[in-house]
Design a protein around this motif. Structure first.
Motif, mmCIF file in Angstrom:
data_model
loop_
_atom_site.group_PDB
_atom_site.id
_atom_site.type_symbol
_atom_site.label_atom_id
_atom_site.label_comp_id
_atom_site.label_asym_id
_atom_site.label_seq_id
_atom_site.Cartn_x
_atom_site.Cartn_y
_atom_site.Cartn_z
ATOM 1 N N UNK A 117 9.300 -5.511 -4.480
ATOM 2 C CA UNK A 117 8.611 -4.220 -4.309
ATOM 3 C C UNK A 117 8.623 -3.529 -5.670
ATOM 4 N N UNK A 118 7.444 -3.153 -6.201
ATOM 5 C CA UNK A 118 7.407 -2.596 -7.556
ATOM 6 C C UNK A 118 7.650 -1.100 -7.638
ATOM 7 N N UNK B 171 1.526 -9.122 -13.395
ATOM 8 C CA UNK B 171 2.864 -9.193 -12.813
ATOM 9 C C UNK B 171 2.782 -9.553 -11.329
ATOM 10 N N UNK B 172 1.860 -8.915 -10.614
ATOM 11 C CA UNK B 172 1.704 -9.221 -9.185
ATOM 12 C C UNK B 172 1.381 -10.697 -8.989
ATOM 13 N N UNK B 173 0.503 -11.224 -9.842
ATOM 14 C CA UNK B 173 0.122 -12.631 -9.719
ATOM 15 C C UNK B 173 1.308 -13.547 -10.059
ATOM 16 N N UNK C 119 7.004 -12.947 -2.172
ATOM 17 C CA UNK C 119 6.052 -12.036 -1.525
ATOM 18 C C UNK C 119 5.913 -10.777 -2.364
ATOM 19 N N UNK C 120 4.685 -10.415 -2.654
ATOM 20 C CA UNK C 120 4.386 -9.196 -3.418
ATOM 21 C C UNK C 120 4.113 -8.073 -2.428
ATOM 22 N N UNK D 229 4.491 -0.676 4.310
ATOM 23 C CA UNK D 229 4.189 -1.582 3.202
ATOM 24 C C UNK D 229 4.825 -2.955 3.428
ATOM 25 N N UNK D 230 6.084 -2.940 3.840
ATOM 26 C CA UNK D 230 6.804 -4.195 4.048
ATOM 27 C C UNK D 230 6.198 -4.991 5.197
ATOM 28 N N UNK D 231 5.835 -4.319 6.273
ATOM 29 C CA UNK D 231 5.266 -5.026 7.428
ATOM 30 C C UNK D 231 3.888 -5.608 7.107
#
Length: 648
Positions: free
Chosen positions: A79-80, A91-93, A101-102, A301-303
């Motif tokens: 989680x950023x 970074x996400x990629x 998992x991003x 966000x996590x779900x």
């Protein structure tokens, strides 16, 4: 399903994410720079990984180190937070390529919105209204706002009212943007001095559902950075609200957005809306949306990252929430950031931290500090966010102002008084907010006369005496004699002398004939003046004395009984107002300069700060070079002022 989450951030937002993970049963990994080794987010995580170094470029902006930390700690997701690499598509990629998992939108969506210029092009094509200006601005385009194409937070922004100032504004904005975001691209757009900054909270899942979770008004800003945010936006006609929500959903659908994000708009005085940018991350001000919807945005966000759909029904907005950002900065000195030790930050009425249950308590605190903390130059100056919820806007404003007013904040100058004054200002309470609010009402928002300082000084002297007990109370005499004397200096430089005796009939303070001492201890003094009893809480840190009471907070410096000779500083000597790095020089020794002319720029707390000539004169000394680190009080330059009235 996510089992272990690495939070690629620090401070308040890291603690916020960790709090949700604890409730969901997700193990956590923190990362930290060397200055953050003892930070609360490090202590609260299950595992911590050191990022060697201090500067963001060596630590929190090193995507390779963050991914290595996640893999080494056995994390399966990242989680950023916000800031740093939260809107970095590469970074996400890289996170996804590492099999992690991003927690955020797709790298493609981040890239699409990563450049504000490209984002505007995409939004215009989708039918969302945007602000534009010609590549070569002319007089008719003034005033202009120069903005960084990447990033946000007010960095890389400059207002231009004269075309002659545009080249310097572009150069300055490019330099700041390059240091803050690694991208020097900037652009210009029309500047609407009294426009409103209104944004829409978005949530999208992988099944095509997009929610517009109401809007937030973030118009109260300084240096283009928000200080007070609220939901919903006050006084917004339903037609405009519907337009905003529809435009935000259109923007999200245009790039296949998933996760939490924010579409930001400028609302013109005539009611027109213009798309500014989309933040492809969680916003600093997300708590006000959580308060009025009852949602935990981090949990959602996590779900969503786990592939779950949004719930079938979007919750309604209920009540009103207002957030005040508490910064270590001095509004009276051009918002100059403050460094040093924060000894205490306590809001006695706050019962909820990092949680959405604020509707029960009415107040919520999201803070990156807990207990004494050293506030350095490497990171943002925000200490905490204080959020109030109430059924009505007026009640929320009153509750927040009262909570901030009662807060005990020791060790650093903050913007607390300005926040309280703004929340109680008639124009704010009427909903007449816009981005120039703090400038327009500056005369009303500055510190007023503090008539209670002499009484606070008396309380401080009596507490000091109570800390030095003897056979009799300090100052007690069987026969009249010389009074006890204690001297203090207030924050504005005014000195106060306290003279008192303890007599058979009680306290006799020479400048407070109607004051009676009811109780005295080293940390608490109760005085009765004109029949009104008040308790003063005292905290001493070296020579600094903090006095908190219902009359307000006062910071005093205890002065020696016999003052030492003053240190002489040559006229025209410019000293570093804070620790920092010299990033640019704009003059050379031997040049004539004018009052207010920038001589050099210091970088501290992720912002650039100008050091200007104090008067017209000759620059006779320049004691620093580009790239040099300086401490508070370092001699930077010397300007020999011109003689008055052309003498000499």
């Amino acid at each position: 399903m996510i089992t272990t989450l690495l939070v690629a951030n620090r401070g308040e937002i890291a603690r916020r994410i960790l709090s949700t993970c604890r409730g969901l049963g997700i193990a956590t990994v923190a990362v930290h720079s060397d200055p953050d080794a003892e930070a609360p987010h490090v202590r609260e995580a299950d595992t911590a990984v050191r990022l060697p170094g201090a500067a963001p470029a060596d630590t929190y902006l090193r995507g390779d180190l963050l991914i290595e930390a996640a893999l080494a700690a056995g994390a399966d997701a990242v989680h950023p937070g916000y800031g740093f690499l939260s809107e970095n598509a590469e970074f996400a990629r890289a996170v996804q390529d590492a099999g992690l998992t991003w927690v955020g939108p797709s790298p493609e969506a981040i890239a699409a919105m990563g450049s504000k210029t490209e984002a505007k092009r995409l939004m215009a094509a989708a039918g969302v209204p945007v602000l534009t200006v010609a590549a070569e601005p002319t007089e008719k385009d003034l005033p202009l706002l120069v903005k960084a194409a990447a990033g946000g937070g007010g960095r890389g922004m400059r207002i231009v009212t004269e075309l002659a100032d545009l080249p310097q504004a572009l150069a300055s904005a490019r330099a700041e943007a390059a240091k803050a975001f690694g991208v020097a691209e900037v652009f210009c757009e029309p500047y609407l001095p009294t426009g409103r900054h209104v944004e829409v909270q978005l949530l999208g899942d992988r099944f095509g559902t997009v929610w517009a979770l109401g809007e937030r008004d973030c118009s109260l800003q300084r240096r283009h950075q928000k200080v007070i945010e609220e939901a919903p936006a006050p006084g917004l006609p339903e037609r405009v609200r519907a337009e905003l929500h529809a435009a935000a959903i259109t923007a999200a659908r245009a790039i296949g957005y998933t996760g939490a994000g924010t579409a930001e708009f400028l609302l013109a005085p005539d009611g027109r809306i213009f798309f500014l940018e989309m933040n492809t991350r969680l916003q600093v001000e997300h708590p006000v949306t959580e308060c009025v919807t009852g949602l935990d945005l981090v949990a959602l966000q996590l779900r969503i990252a786990e592939g779950e759909p949004l719930p079938p029904e979007q919750p309604a907005v209920r009540g009103h929430a207002i957030e005040g950002r508490l910064y270590a900065e001095d509004p009276e000195r051009d918002w100059q950031p403050q460094t040093g030790t924060l000894h205490l930050l306590r809001l006695p009425d706050v019962q909820t931290e990092f949680a959405t249950g604020v509707r029960e308590s009415g107040l919520r605190l999201d803070s990156g500090v807990a207990g004494p903390a050293v506030i350095g130059v490497h990171y943002d100056a925000m200490l905490a966010k204080v959020i109030a919820w109430a059924p009505t806007r007026a009640e929320a404003a009153r509750r927040l102002a009262d909570a901030l007013g009662r807060a005990r904040i020791h060790g650093l100058t903050t913007n607390r008084e300005l926040l309280v004054a703004a929340l109680r200002h008639p124009a704010f309470l009427d909903g007449r907010v816009h981005t120039a609010f703090l400038t327009e009402h500056a005369a009303d928002l500055g510190p007023g006369p503090q008539k209670h300082i002499p009484q606070a000084a008396l309380a401080a002297a009596l507490a000091d005496a109570a800390a030095r007990p003897g056979a009799f109370p300090s100052g007690w005499r069987n026969l009249p004699s010389q009074p006890q004397v204690k001297r203090y200096r207030a924050a504005d430089g005014t000195e106060y002398e306290v003279r008192y005796r303890h007599t058979r009939t009680g306290l006799h303070a020479e400048d407070h004939p109607e004051t009676r001492l009811l109780a005295a201890a080293p940390d608490r003094v109760t005085l009765r003046t004109d029949g009104l009893a008040r308790t003063f809480e005292i905290a001493v840190h070296g020579d600094t004395v903090h006095v908190d009471s219902p009359l307000g907070a006062v910071t005093l410096t205890a002065l020696p009984r016999h003052p030492e000779p003053a240190v002489h500083t040559d006229p025209g000597a410019l000293l570093a107002p804070m620790p920092g790095t010299v990033v640019r020089l704009a003059a050379a020794v031997g040049e004539r300069v004018t009052a207010g002319q920038p001589l050099l720029w210091l970088e501290a707390m992720k912002m650039e700060h100008r050091v200007c000539a104090p008067s017209d004169g000759l620059l006779t000394g320049l004691r620093v070079t580009t790239g040099q680190q300086v401490e508070l009080g370092t001699l930077l330059a010397v300007v020999q002022p011109d003689p008055p009235n052309g003498e000499g």
